[in-house]
Motif scaffolding. Structure first.
Motif, PDB file in Angstrom:
ATOM      1  N   LYS A   1      23.519   2.443   3.360  1.00 12.94           N
ATOM      2  CA  LYS A   1      22.402   2.884   3.964  1.00 12.94           C
ATOM      3  C   LYS A   1      22.165   4.080   3.988  1.00 12.94           C
ATOM      4  O   LYS A   1      22.600   4.808   4.819  1.00 12.94           O
ATOM      5  CB  LYS A   1      22.124   2.066   5.470  1.00 12.94           C
TER       6      LYS A   1
ATOM      7  N   HIS B   1      19.910   8.341   4.369  1.00 14.34           N
ATOM      8  CA  HIS B   1      18.899   8.311   4.967  1.00 14.34           C
ATOM      9  C   HIS B   1      17.618   8.912   4.559  1.00 14.34           C
ATOM     10  O   HIS B   1      18.171  10.123   3.271  1.00 14.34           O
ATOM     11  CB  HIS B   1      19.036   9.385   5.713  1.00 14.34           C
TER      12      HIS B   1
ATOM     13  N   PRO C   1      27.061  -3.174  15.152  1.00  8.31           N
ATOM     14  CA  PRO C   1      27.269  -2.052  15.464  1.00  8.31           C
ATOM     15  C   PRO C   1      28.129  -2.476  16.543  1.00  8.31           C
ATOM     16  O   PRO C   1      26.715  -3.654  17.383  1.00  8.31           O
ATOM     17  CB  PRO C   1      26.096  -1.408  15.796  1.00  8.31           C
TER      18      PRO C   1
ATOM     19  N   SER D   1      25.257  -0.404  20.528  1.00  3.58           N
ATOM     20  CA  SER D   1      25.214   0.910  19.317  1.00  3.58           C
ATOM     21  C   SER D   1      24.536   0.268  18.411  1.00  3.58           C
ATOM     22  O   SER D   1      24.564  -0.985  18.236  1.00  3.58           O
ATOM     23  CB  SER D   1      26.929   1.438  19.044  1.00  3.58           C
TER      24      SER D   1
ATOM     25  N   HIS E   1      24.330   2.229  15.296  1.00  2.00           N
ATOM     26  CA  HIS E   1      24.838   2.939  13.643  1.00  2.00           C
ATOM     27  C   HIS E   1      25.975   2.540  13.762  1.00  2.00           C
ATOM     28  O   HIS E   1      26.808   2.300  14.825  1.00  2.00           O
ATOM     29  CB  HIS E   1      25.018   4.284  13.833  1.00  2.00           C
TER      30      HIS E   1
ATOM     31  N   TYR F   1      28.047   6.168  12.571  1.00  2.00           N
ATOM     32  CA  TYR F   1      27.853   7.628  12.618  1.00  2.00           C
ATOM     33  C   TYR F   1      27.258   8.405  13.077  1.00  2.00           C
ATOM     34  O   TYR F   1      27.175   7.570  13.959  1.00  2.00           O
ATOM     35  CB  TYR F   1      25.852   6.848  11.246  1.00  2.00           C
TER      36      TYR F   1
ATOM     37  N   ASN G   1      24.655  -1.629   7.944  1.00  2.00           N
ATOM     38  CA  ASN G   1      23.909  -1.077   8.465  1.00  2.00           C
ATOM     39  C   ASN G   1      24.416   0.987   8.739  1.00  2.00           C
ATOM     40  O   ASN G   1      25.156   0.741   7.738  1.00  2.00           O
ATOM     41  CB  ASN G   1      24.260  -1.613  10.341  1.00  2.00           C
ATOM     42  N   HIS G   2      24.287   1.494   8.965  1.00  2.00           N
ATOM     43  CA  HIS G   2      24.375   3.187   8.861  1.00  2.00           C
ATOM     44  C   HIS G   2      25.866   3.249   9.051  1.00  2.00           C
ATOM     45  O   HIS G   2      25.765   2.678   9.986  1.00  2.00           O
ATOM     46  CB  HIS G   2      23.519   4.451   9.444  1.00  2.00           C
ATOM     47  N   LEU G   3      26.710   4.396   7.950  1.00  2.00           N
ATOM     48  CA  LEU G   3      27.629   4.498   8.488  1.00  2.00           C
ATOM     49  C   LEU G   3      28.392   5.540   7.428  1.00  2.00           C
ATOM     50  O   LEU G   3      27.478   5.425   6.376  1.00  2.00           O
ATOM     51  CB  LEU G   3      28.786   2.774   8.022  1.00  2.00           C
TER      52      LEU G   3
ATOM     53  N   ASP H   1      26.744  10.600   3.743  1.00  2.00           N
ATOM     54  CA  ASP H   1      26.878   9.255   3.881  1.00  2.00           C
ATOM     55  C   ASP H   1      27.818   8.831   2.597  1.00  2.00           C
ATOM     56  O   ASP H   1      28.469   7.552   3.342  1.00  2.00           O
ATOM     57  CB  ASP H   1      25.279   8.863   3.232  1.00  2.00           C
TER      58      ASP H   1
END
Length: 399
Positions: A57, A59, A84, A88, A90, A93, A120-122, A199
């Motif tokens: 994912k 940004h 997460p 959390s 993220h 991240y 998820n964001h990482l 990312d």
């Protein structure tokens, strides 16, 4: 007698030949690409959908909408998601990902089990991600033109990123970026320069030497099966659906985490060119995978089939919009009645959401709620489903 039978047989052969020719002429008249029909039907009938998926994912690249697709698919197919840990939101991240950021991954210091979906964001770290995901995982991500990606990041992270805090506009920042950007600020500034490159796990402050860039691009190609292009989102959904062997509704979505037009700024032509130099690594990343995306898409579908599948996708989106939403136009936070459908607000961006119709039956309501649910609320929902014995995720802005 034999001659009569032979004549009758030849008569039926001629009739059959004319029928076959008539069918082919009809297919041509209806513009049906019959060469593509049989393989597609065979794949859908015999091969199950891909269910082990890792989505990186990135940004400000329509990735919140992608996350919603994956969350909905995981819930409808009863799949496990690598979420997460604890409170959390993220997966570590902006630090490089390690397995301890995943809830339920480790027990008593030992790796516990694999998950079906990770999205998820990482910050990508392939060896660690491999410990979480099965060997047959499909890896994909999404990129956006760095000009519009940086403009979105500037508005969204205006109050957070040191490089953005002292300027009134992105035009002002790009006129002299080194005046405001300080490498010593480290991770706080990752949104201001080559954020997509970062990312993927690379150094966003590295020089854009040819050999270095070529090596990193080759690395991404080896690790990822597909890189989508947000600027061509519908075409991306056509290709993704085919590669994952999903149903049409699995890739139909409402646009989530989008800004109101009044918080979108128009960059000068000079600034647009400056973005390409300031975020040169992102620009090279985008250019390369924009080419590979179209090559993959054209290898997968004919132009006619692409037009047909795009129309199917857009028609179904219109149907679900009319079915689910009071108004197809997204609303600002003060206009959204259901708190669970209010998106998180950040920086100078005005993030929009949706109101659902009031006359929906329970089954339809659940479908529509999932499609309109913002990222944080949906993650909290899945977390409670997967870990009912742990404290639920706390979303402060909903209180």
């Amino acid at each position: 007698m034999l001659s009569v039978l032979g004549g009758t047989q030849r008569f039926f052969q001629v009739v059959l030949l004319f029928l076959v020719l008539a069918v082919f002429l009809m297919l041509g008249f209806l513009h049906v690409d019959f060469r593509l029909l049989t393989p597609l039907l065979r794949d859908e009938a015999q091969e199950p959908p891909v269910t082990n998926i890792m989505f990186l994912k990135t940004h400000k690249t329509a990735s919140s909408t992608m996350l919603n697709l994956l969350y909905r698919f995981s819930e409808s197919h009863n799949l496990s998601v690598a979420l997460p840990k604890g409170s959390s939101f993220h997966l570590g991240y902006p630090w490089l990902f390690v397995t301890r950021y995943v809830e339920g991954m480790e027990q008593d210091g030992h790796l516990n089990h694999h998950f079906n979906i990770m999205c998820n964001h990482l910050r990508f770290n392939f060896p660690e991600v491999q410990k979480v995901m099965p060997n047959n995982t499909f890896y994909f991500s999404i990129l956006r033109n760095p000009v519009s990606q940086l403009e979105s990041a500037f508005i969204y992270y205006k109050n957070y990123v040191p490089a953005f805090q002292k300027v009134k506009s992105l035009d002002q920042f790009l006129a002299d970026p080194w005046r405001y950007y300080n490498v010593s600020e480290g991770l706080n500034n990752v949104y201001a320069k080559n954020n997509m490159w970062f990312d993927f796990g690379f150094d966003n402050n590295a020089g854009a030497e040819v050999d270095y860039v070529r090596a990193r691009l080759s690395e991404v190609e080896l690790q990822f099966h597909l890189v989508l292009i947000a600027d061509h989102f519908d075409e991306s959904m056509v290709l993704l659906r085919r590669q994952l062997r999903w149903q049409l509704d699995d890739v139909v979505s409402f646009k989530l985490n989008a800004r109101s037009q009044r918080t979108v700024s128009r960059l000068t032509p000079e600034s647009q060119e400056r973005v390409k130099h300031w975020c040169e690594l992102d620009w090279k990343l985008y250019q390369h995978f924009n080419r590979t995306f179209w090559a993959q898409l054209h290898a997968e579908v004919s132009p006619r089939q692409l037009r047909e599948e795009l129309e199917q996708l857009r028609a179904r989106r219109r149907e679900l919009t009319n079915l689910c939403l009071q108004d197809p136009e997204p609303k600002n936070k003060t206009q959204i009645k259901d708190w669970n459908l209010r998106p998180y607000q950040s920086g100078h961006a005005e993030i929009l959401g949706y109101n659902l119709r009031h006359d929906l039956d329970n089954t339809t309501l659940r479908i529509c709620q999932r499609m309109a649910m913002p990222e944080l609320q949906y993650m909290a929902h899945l977390y409670t489903l997967q870990f009912p014995n742990k404290p639920p995720k706390n979303i402060p802005f909903l209180k």
